[in-house]
Write a protein that holds these residues in place. Structure first.
Motif, PDB file in Angstrom:
ATOM      1  N   HIS A   2     -10.304  86.313  61.777  1.00  0.00           N
ATOM      2  CA  HIS A   2     -10.785  86.804  60.485  1.00  0.00           C
ATOM      3  C   HIS A   2     -11.520  88.134  60.669  1.00  0.00           C
ATOM      4  O   HIS A   2     -11.380  89.043  59.849  1.00  0.00           O
ATOM      5  CB  HIS A   2     -11.707  85.759  59.842  1.00  0.00           C
ATOM      6  N   TYR A   5      -9.097  91.019  60.769  1.00  0.00           N
ATOM      7  CA  TYR A   5      -8.603  91.354  59.428  1.00  0.00           C
ATOM      8  C   TYR A   5      -9.623  92.199  58.672  1.00  0.00           C
ATOM      9  O   TYR A   5      -9.284  93.215  58.071  1.00  0.00           O
ATOM     10  CB  TYR A   5      -8.278  90.092  58.626  1.00  0.00           C
ATOM     11  N   ARG A   9      -9.200  96.167  57.721  1.00  0.00           N
ATOM     12  CA  ARG A   9      -9.209  96.499  56.295  1.00  0.00           C
ATOM     13  C   ARG A   9     -10.303  97.521  56.007  1.00  0.00           C
ATOM     14  O   ARG A   9     -10.067  98.508  55.301  1.00  0.00           O
ATOM     15  CB  ARG A   9      -9.397  95.241  55.453  1.00  0.00           C
ATOM     16  N   TRP A  15      -1.812  96.922  59.692  1.00  0.00           N
ATOM     17  CA  TRP A  15      -1.333  96.103  60.807  1.00  0.00           C
ATOM     18  C   TRP A  15      -0.078  96.702  61.425  1.00  0.00           C
ATOM     19  O   TRP A  15       0.179  96.544  62.616  1.00  0.00           O
ATOM     20  CB  TRP A  15      -1.070  94.670  60.344  1.00  0.00           C
ATOM     21  N   ARG A  39      -1.345  85.253  66.552  1.00  0.00           N
ATOM     22  CA  ARG A  39      -1.737  85.597  65.179  1.00  0.00           C
ATOM     23  C   ARG A  39      -1.558  87.089  64.902  1.00  0.00           C
ATOM     24  O   ARG A  39      -1.162  87.477  63.800  1.00  0.00           O
ATOM     25  CB  ARG A  39      -3.174  85.173  64.924  1.00  0.00           C
ATOM     26  N   ALA A  43       0.936  88.731  62.121  1.00  0.00           N
ATOM     27  CA  ALA A  43       0.497  89.725  61.140  1.00  0.00           C
ATOM     28  C   ALA A  43       1.303  91.020  61.235  1.00  0.00           C
ATOM     29  O   ALA A  43       1.398  91.765  60.262  1.00  0.00           O
ATOM     30  CB  ALA A  43      -0.987  90.027  61.333  1.00  0.00           C
TER      31      ALA A  43
END
Length: 90
Positions: A2, A5, A9, A15, A39, A43
């Motif tokens: 998390h 991400y 952002r 990504w 992961r 992504a």
């Protein structure tokens, strides 16, 4: 994951711009099923190359080498010292 991400952002990093990944060689980091690398690959549509960790890989190689040597590594180091000592003089 998390955190990645959020970080990407906030920094406006898409990504799709990620091409490589490097970490230690623990399963939680590079395992096939539920790792950070799996992961990241999910992504990025599996478009990331895993570099591994050069330090960990070198350490594993050195440990395997020392175990495979026919004589103790200390003997090799002493012999190497005396080899150069004789050729270089005092």
């Amino acid at each position: 994951m998390h955190t990645f991400y959020v970080l990407f952002r906030e920094a406006n990093i898409p990504w799709s711009s990620i091409k490589g990944y490097s970490s230690d060689t623990a399963n939680v980091m590079i395992g096939k099923k539920n790792s950070v690398l799996s992961r990241v690959r999910k992504a990025t549509n599996d478009n990331v190359f895993d570099f591994g960790c050069v330090s960990h890989l070198a350490s594993l190689c050195a440990n395997a080498l020392v175990k495979a040597l026919p004589v103790p590594v200390e003997d090799i180091l002493v012999d190497t010292y005396y080899f150069f000592h004789k050729r270089c003089g005092d």
